[in-house]
Design a protein around this motif. Structure first.
Motif, PDB file in Angstrom:
ATOM      1  N   GLY A  92      31.940  37.364  48.557  1.00 50.17           N
ATOM      2  CA  GLY A  92      31.164  38.396  49.078  1.00 50.17           C
ATOM      3  C   GLY A  92      30.452  39.411  48.360  1.00 50.17           C
ATOM      4  O   GLY A  92      30.757  40.570  48.592  1.00 50.17           O
ATOM      5  N   GLY A  93      29.958  38.962  47.232  1.00 53.03           N
ATOM      6  CA  GLY A  93      29.201  39.763  46.258  1.00 53.03           C
ATOM      7  C   GLY A  93      30.143  40.423  45.222  1.00 53.03           C
ATOM      8  O   GLY A  93      31.375  40.208  45.329  1.00 53.03           O
ATOM      9  N   GLY A  94      29.540  41.114  44.304  1.00 53.61           N
ATOM     10  CA  GLY A  94      30.256  42.030  43.387  1.00 53.61           C
ATOM     11  C   GLY A  94      31.355  41.245  42.397  1.00 53.61           C
ATOM     12  O   GLY A  94      31.130  40.156  42.342  1.00 53.61           O
ATOM     13  N   LEU A  95      31.762  41.890  41.655  1.00 54.38           N
ATOM     14  CA  LEU A  95      32.587  40.960  40.541  1.00 54.38           C
ATOM     15  C   LEU A  95      33.784  40.462  40.997  1.00 54.38           C
ATOM     16  O   LEU A  95      34.221  39.259  40.659  1.00 54.38           O
ATOM     17  N   SER A 112      33.262  54.024  41.426  1.00 49.60           N
ATOM     18  CA  SER A 112      33.026  52.755  41.821  1.00 49.60           C
ATOM     19  C   SER A 112      34.129  51.699  41.573  1.00 49.60           C
ATOM     20  O   SER A 112      35.286  52.320  40.880  1.00 49.60           O
ATOM     21  N   THR A 113      34.332  50.623  41.990  1.00 53.64           N
ATOM     22  CA  THR A 113      35.490  49.795  41.715  1.00 53.64           C
ATOM     23  C   THR A 113      35.136  48.910  40.375  1.00 53.64           C
ATOM     24  O   THR A 113      35.884  47.946  40.203  1.00 53.64           O
ATOM     25  N   GLY A 114      34.153  49.177  39.844  1.00 49.53           N
ATOM     26  CA  GLY A 114      33.537  48.356  38.669  1.00 49.53           C
ATOM     27  C   GLY A 114      32.715  47.251  38.922  1.00 49.53           C
ATOM     28  O   GLY A 114      32.091  47.299  40.017  1.00 49.53           O
ATOM     29  N   GLY A 115      32.618  46.532  37.707  1.00 50.45           N
ATOM     30  CA  GLY A 115      31.937  45.381  38.039  1.00 50.45           C
ATOM     31  C   GLY A 115      30.517  45.579  38.513  1.00 50.45           C
ATOM     32  O   GLY A 115      29.659  46.589  37.764  1.00 50.45           O
ATOM     33  N   ILE A 154      38.539  27.721  36.852  1.00 55.10           N
ATOM     34  CA  ILE A 154      39.595  28.269  35.667  1.00 55.10           C
ATOM     35  C   ILE A 154      40.717  28.577  36.571  1.00 55.10           C
ATOM     36  O   ILE A 154      40.897  29.842  36.643  1.00 55.10           O
ATOM     37  N   PRO A 155      41.379  27.674  37.239  1.00 54.30           N
ATOM     38  CA  PRO A 155      42.719  28.178  38.012  1.00 54.30           C
ATOM     39  C   PRO A 155      43.531  28.996  37.476  1.00 54.30           C
ATOM     40  O   PRO A 155      44.536  29.973  37.983  1.00 54.30           O
ATOM     41  N   SER A 156      43.577  29.030  36.170  1.00 55.38           N
ATOM     42  CA  SER A 156      44.868  29.613  35.501  1.00 55.38           C
ATOM     43  C   SER A 156      44.754  31.054  35.305  1.00 55.38           C
ATOM     44  O   SER A 156      45.528  31.842  34.845  1.00 55.38           O
ATOM     45  N   LEU A 157      43.286  31.509  35.558  1.00 51.66           N
ATOM     46  CA  LEU A 157      42.949  32.984  35.607  1.00 51.66           C
ATOM     47  C   LEU A 157      42.980  33.544  36.967  1.00 51.66           C
ATOM     48  O   LEU A 157      42.338  32.994  37.912  1.00 51.66           O
ATOM     49  N   SER A 158      43.884  34.570  37.294  1.00 57.73           N
ATOM     50  CA  SER A 158      43.850  34.835  38.652  1.00 57.73           C
ATOM     51  C   SER A 158      42.571  35.999  38.789  1.00 57.73           C
ATOM     52  O   SER A 158      41.801  36.226  37.699  1.00 57.73           O
ATOM     53  N   VAL A 159      42.442  36.212  40.146  1.00 56.71           N
ATOM     54  CA  VAL A 159      41.059  36.718  40.281  1.00 56.71           C
ATOM     55  C   VAL A 159      41.267  38.156  39.636  1.00 56.71           C
ATOM     56  O   VAL A 159      40.176  38.807  38.995  1.00 56.71           O
ATOM     57  N   GLY A 160      42.358  38.978  39.794  1.00 52.63           N
ATOM     58  CA  GLY A 160      42.601  40.106  39.294  1.00 52.63           C
ATOM     59  C   GLY A 160      42.382  40.160  37.758  1.00 52.63           C
ATOM     60  O   GLY A 160      41.990  41.336  37.239  1.00 52.63           O
ATOM     61  N   THR A 161      42.919  39.336  37.039  1.00 57.23           N
ATOM     62  CA  THR A 161      42.554  39.130  35.622  1.00 57.23           C
ATOM     63  C   THR A 161      41.138  39.038  35.240  1.00 57.23           C
ATOM     64  O   THR A 161      40.477  39.779  34.222  1.00 57.23           O
ATOM     65  N   ILE A 162      40.408  38.117  35.871  1.00 56.24           N
ATOM     66  CA  ILE A 162      38.939  38.120  35.824  1.00 56.24           C
ATOM     67  C   ILE A 162      38.342  39.369  35.889  1.00 56.24           C
ATOM     68  O   ILE A 162      37.481  39.750  35.239  1.00 56.24           O
ATOM     69  N   ILE A 163      38.599  40.086  36.903  1.00 54.23           N
ATOM     70  CA  ILE A 163      38.068  41.250  37.342  1.00 54.23           C
ATOM     71  C   ILE A 163      38.222  42.372  36.169  1.00 54.23           C
ATOM     72  O   ILE A 163      37.377  43.132  35.638  1.00 54.23           O
ATOM     73  N   LEU A 164      39.445  42.370  35.573  1.00 51.75           N
ATOM     74  CA  LEU A 164      39.796  43.185  34.336  1.00 51.75           C
ATOM     75  C   LEU A 164      38.773  42.996  33.380  1.00 51.75           C
ATOM     76  O   LEU A 164      38.292  43.872  32.586  1.00 51.75           O
ATOM     77  N   ILE A 165      38.827  41.702  33.036  1.00 56.50           N
ATOM     78  CA  ILE A 165      37.777  41.373  31.789  1.00 56.50           C
ATOM     79  C   ILE A 165      36.501  41.767  31.921  1.00 56.50           C
ATOM     80  O   ILE A 165      35.862  42.074  31.028  1.00 56.50           O
ATOM     81  N   GLY A 166      36.003  41.274  33.295  1.00 54.69           N
ATOM     82  CA  GLY A 166      34.473  41.724  33.528  1.00 54.69           C
ATOM     83  C   GLY A 166      34.323  43.166  33.456  1.00 54.69           C
ATOM     84  O   GLY A 166      33.262  43.548  32.840  1.00 54.69           O
ATOM     85  N   ASN A 167      35.212  44.129  33.891  1.00 58.02           N
ATOM     86  CA  ASN A 167      35.218  45.469  34.017  1.00 58.02           C
ATOM     87  C   ASN A 167      35.116  46.093  32.426  1.00 58.02           C
ATOM     88  O   ASN A 167      34.439  46.894  32.047  1.00 58.02           O
ATOM     89  N   ILE A 168      36.037  45.453  31.748  1.00 62.23           N
ATOM     90  CA  ILE A 168      35.869  46.134  30.117  1.00 62.23           C
ATOM     91  C   ILE A 168      34.457  45.900  29.613  1.00 62.23           C
ATOM     92  O   ILE A 168      34.131  46.630  28.869  1.00 62.23           O
ATOM     93  N   ILE A 169      34.134  44.876  29.747  1.00 66.43           N
ATOM     94  CA  ILE A 169      32.613  44.626  29.380  1.00 66.43           C
ATOM     95  C   ILE A 169      31.684  45.654  29.973  1.00 66.43           C
ATOM     96  O   ILE A 169      30.732  46.191  29.012  1.00 66.43           O
ATOM     97  N   ALA A 193      39.475  53.001  38.974  1.00 61.62           N
ATOM     98  CA  ALA A 193      39.657  52.291  39.956  1.00 61.62           C
ATOM     99  C   ALA A 193      39.648  50.818  39.542  1.00 61.62           C
ATOM    100  O   ALA A 193      40.109  49.974  40.346  1.00 61.62           O
ATOM    101  N   SER A 194      38.905  50.531  38.458  1.00 61.17           N
ATOM    102  CA  SER A 194      38.859  48.913  38.336  1.00 61.17           C
ATOM    103  C   SER A 194      40.145  48.510  37.724  1.00 61.17           C
ATOM    104  O   SER A 194      40.591  47.373  38.126  1.00 61.17           O
ATOM    105  N   PHE A 195      41.121  49.256  36.864  1.00 67.60           N
ATOM    106  CA  PHE A 195      42.297  48.876  36.635  1.00 67.60           C
ATOM    107  C   PHE A 195      43.206  48.832  37.608  1.00 67.60           C
ATOM    108  O   PHE A 195      44.006  47.956  37.814  1.00 67.60           O
ATOM    109  N   MET A 196      43.109  49.911  38.625  1.00 67.33           N
ATOM    110  CA  MET A 196      43.895  50.181  39.671  1.00 67.33           C
ATOM    111  C   MET A 196      43.672  48.808  40.615  1.00 67.33           C
ATOM    112  O   MET A 196      44.567  48.183  41.144  1.00 67.33           O
ATOM    113  N   MET A 197      42.695  48.405  40.712  1.00 66.94           N
ATOM    114  CA  MET A 197      42.164  47.365  41.940  1.00 66.94           C
ATOM    115  C   MET A 197      42.469  45.859  41.063  1.00 66.94           C
ATOM    116  O   MET A 197      43.134  45.238  41.741  1.00 66.94           O
ATOM    117  N   SER A 198      42.526  45.798  39.768  1.00 71.41           N
ATOM    118  CA  SER A 198      43.134  44.556  39.292  1.00 71.41           C
ATOM    119  C   SER A 198      44.432  44.523  39.487  1.00 71.41           C
ATOM    120  O   SER A 198      45.091  43.350  39.766  1.00 71.41           O
TER     121      SER A 198
END
Length: 216
Positions: free
Chosen positions: A38-41, A135-138, A52-67, A87-92
């Motif tokens: 549904g859109g967004g990061l 914002s929640t980042g991304g 890449i199933p080894s990466l959780s959704v929360g982890t991917i969001i964290l990496i994307g937000n750092i960028i 917000a982004s760290f909290m969401m992850s």
């Protein structure tokens, strides 16, 4: 920092936390288990996690937000940047907690219900955070940047940015789910603008009341 400013700051971050929890709930209990990007990061994270199933959704969001953090500091400002980082760290963290500890599941497998209920929940959470300059980042960061340097409402900015995610989701999970994702993105954009308009109207009326009280 005065006591009033500290109370205001605590209140703002508490509101952000509530908004983040609401968004995370919508993603993890409606979008993710039904493969609705549904859109967004978070939507892009669902796509990446599929490959890449080894990466959780929360982890991917964290990496994307750092960028994207640096962009928000430079183009939008420090206040927005710090709130977005929180917000982004909290969401992850919340999403990982829901996924790994609460073991998230689909509250409904009816795709129409998943789209409508998930979008109502996520859109409400996003509007709450946007309304206090966060914002929640991304991709929300990109939408905020477009909104700041144009006359386009934040919801429509988010819609424009999220169309790319919808295309990726459609290619990954199939055309039918891509169409459901498109529906979610459109509803989300319109919903956010509507909620923010109501919040700002209520805020303006309160400020007018305070001005009248001070003038008396």
């Amino acid at each position: 920092m005065t006591e009033n400013n500290l109370i205001k700051l605590i209140k703002e971050y508490l509101i952000i936390t509530i908004g983040v929890i609401i968004v995370s709930f919508g993603v993890q209990y409606f979008y993710a288990p039904n493969q609705i990007a549904g859109g967004g990061l978070s939507g892009m994270a669902l796509v990446i996690s599929h490959y890449i199933p080894s990466l959780s959704v929360g982890t991917i969001i964290l990496i994307g937000n750092i960028i994207l953090f640096t962009i928000s500091f430079i183009l939008v400002g420090g206040d927005f940047g710090f709130k977005t980082i929180y917000a982004s760290f909290m969401m992850s963290a919340v999403m990982d907690f829901m996924e790994k500890v609460l073991h998230t599941y689909a509250i409904t497998e009816n795709m129409i219900l998943a789209v409508v209920l998930g979008t109502l929940i996520c859109g409400t959470g996003l509007a709450i955070t946007f309304a206090i300059n966060a914002s929640t980042g991304g991709t929300d960061i990109l939408a905020k940047i477009i909104n700041k340097y144009s006359t386009v409402n934040i919801g429509k900015c988010l819609l424009l940015v999220d169309l790319f995610v919808v295309v990726c989701g459609g290619l990954t999970f199939g055309l039918d789910k891509g169409l459901y994702s498109l529906m979610a993105v459109v509803i989300n954009g319109l919903l956010i603008d509507s909620i923010i308009a109501k919040i700002e109207k209520r805020r303006d009326s309160k400020q007018e009341e305070l001005k009248l009280q001070n003038a008396q």
